[in-house]
Write an enzyme that holds these catalytic residues in place. Structure first.
Site, mmCIF file in Angstrom:
data_model
loop_
_atom_site.group_PDB
_atom_site.id
_atom_site.type_symbol
_atom_site.label_atom_id
_atom_site.label_comp_id
_atom_site.label_asym_id
_atom_site.label_seq_id
_atom_site.Cartn_x
_atom_site.Cartn_y
_atom_site.Cartn_z
ATOM 1 N N ARG A 134 23.366 33.809 50.635
ATOM 2 C CA ARG A 134 24.504 34.726 50.857
ATOM 3 C C ARG A 134 24.016 36.152 50.732
ATOM 4 N NH1 ARG A 134 30.409 33.936 48.146
ATOM 5 N NH2 ARG A 134 30.453 36.209 48.197
ATOM 6 N N ARG A 145 29.880 45.055 43.512
ATOM 7 C CA ARG A 145 31.047 44.152 43.521
ATOM 8 C C ARG A 145 31.692 44.109 42.137
ATOM 9 N NH1 ARG A 145 28.050 39.117 45.631
ATOM 10 N NH2 ARG A 145 29.983 37.953 45.365
HETATM 11 P P1 AMP Z 1 34.216 36.224 47.669
HETATM 12 O O1 AMP Z 1 33.678 35.115 48.495
HETATM 13 O O2 AMP Z 1 35.619 35.949 47.179
HETATM 14 O O3 AMP Z 1 33.290 36.628 46.556
HETATM 15 O O4 AMP Z 1 34.342 37.504 48.623
HETATM 16 C C1 AMP Z 1 33.227 38.084 49.241
HETATM 17 C C2 AMP Z 1 33.586 39.477 49.750
HETATM 18 O O5 AMP Z 1 34.655 39.367 50.707
HETATM 19 C C3 AMP Z 1 34.088 40.442 48.704
HETATM 20 O O6 AMP Z 1 33.032 41.111 48.043
HETATM 21 C C4 AMP Z 1 34.927 41.387 49.543
HETATM 22 O O7 AMP Z 1 34.121 42.305 50.268
HETATM 23 C C5 AMP Z 1 35.550 40.456 50.567
HETATM 24 N N1 AMP Z 1 36.856 39.918 50.097
HETATM 25 C C6 AMP Z 1 37.154 38.614 49.798
HETATM 26 N N2 AMP Z 1 38.425 38.488 49.419
HETATM 27 C C7 AMP Z 1 38.956 39.747 49.458
HETATM 28 C C8 AMP Z 1 40.239 40.286 49.145
HETATM 29 N N3 AMP Z 1 41.243 39.520 48.706
HETATM 30 N N4 AMP Z 1 40.413 41.614 49.314
HETATM 31 C C9 AMP Z 1 39.435 42.424 49.764
HETATM 32 N N5 AMP Z 1 38.204 41.986 50.063
HETATM 33 C C10 AMP Z 1 37.958 40.646 49.911
#
Ligand code: AMP
Length: 193
Positions: A134, A145
């Site tokens: 990833r 993040r």
């Molecule tokens: P995750 O897989 O949930 O860790 O998400 C990976 C990335 O997707 C995050 O670092 C954000 O850039 C984007 N992302 C995922 N969900 C959201 C959300 N609810 N709001 C804004 N960005 C999101």
């Protein structure tokens, strides 16, 4: 309907525990991260736009993710309940979600927050990056993040705490033991609903 938010910083185990919850309770999984990665894989306009933010460790704009979740809720009929994973990540998203659910005659039942110390998060995410490739699981983006999480996402827990819906769990240890605690919280919320 039983609607659960699985909450916590990047690397806290939301994806892993979502899979356990789905196996046990059969809820429909809605992960905005997965939905966004799917848009990127299909090279849609939304995916290309979102990728710029994701590669930089920033949140994708609220209206994009709210629109995606709204569409998914509309296309999913007769679900026993939803598990929201990685959403809502801002108070504006939480307010929009509450409104969308209200329109459907339902609501959030509980928010379960996985509490994990920062050094453990960083360790896990680096390992995941090595295993999965990833692109946002690298040291520089991980740090961004986590900053984004503290600034914009943590207030969401407070938003649901004010509604009496926050349940916290220590998210370090055996996956099965953490899941046992999650089950306790779910059963408690089900009994209260
Ligand atoms: P995750 O897989 O949930 O860790 O998400 C990976 C990335 O997707 C995050 O670092 C954000 O850039 C984007 N992302 C995922 N969900 C959201 C959300 N609810 N709001 C804004 N960005 C999101």
């Amino acid at each position: 309907m039983f609607n659960l938010i699985l909450f916590g910083p990047p690397g806290s185990g939301k994806g892993t525990q979502s899979a356990n919850i789905i196996d046990t309770y059969g809820f429909k999984h809605l992960s905005t991260g997965d939905l966004l990665r799917d848009e990127i894989a299909r090279a849609t306009a939304l995916g290309l736009e979102a990728k710029k933010y994701m590669d930089n460790g920033q949140l994708v704009p609220d209206e994009v993710v709210i629109g995606m979740i709204g569409a998914k809720l509309d296309e999913t009929q007769d679900a026993k309940g939803f598990i929201f994973d990685g959403f809502p990540r801002t108070t504006a998203q939480a307010e929009a979600l509450d409104k969308l659910l209200q329109e459907k005659g339902t609501k959030i039942s509980v928010l379960i927050s996985l509490e994990v110390p920062e050094d453990e998060l960083k360790k896990r995410l680096l390992l995941r990056g090595e295993a999965s490739g990833r692109s946002d699981d690298n040291e520089e983006v991980i740090a961004k993040r986590i900053v984004e999480y503290r600034a914009k996402t943590e207030p969401v827990a407070l938003y649901y705490k004010e509604q009496g819906k926050l349940e916290q769990i220590h998210g370090v240890g055996e996956i099965s033991e953490i899941f046992a605690q999650i089950k306790n919280k779910i059963e408690k919320a089900m009994a209260a609903n």
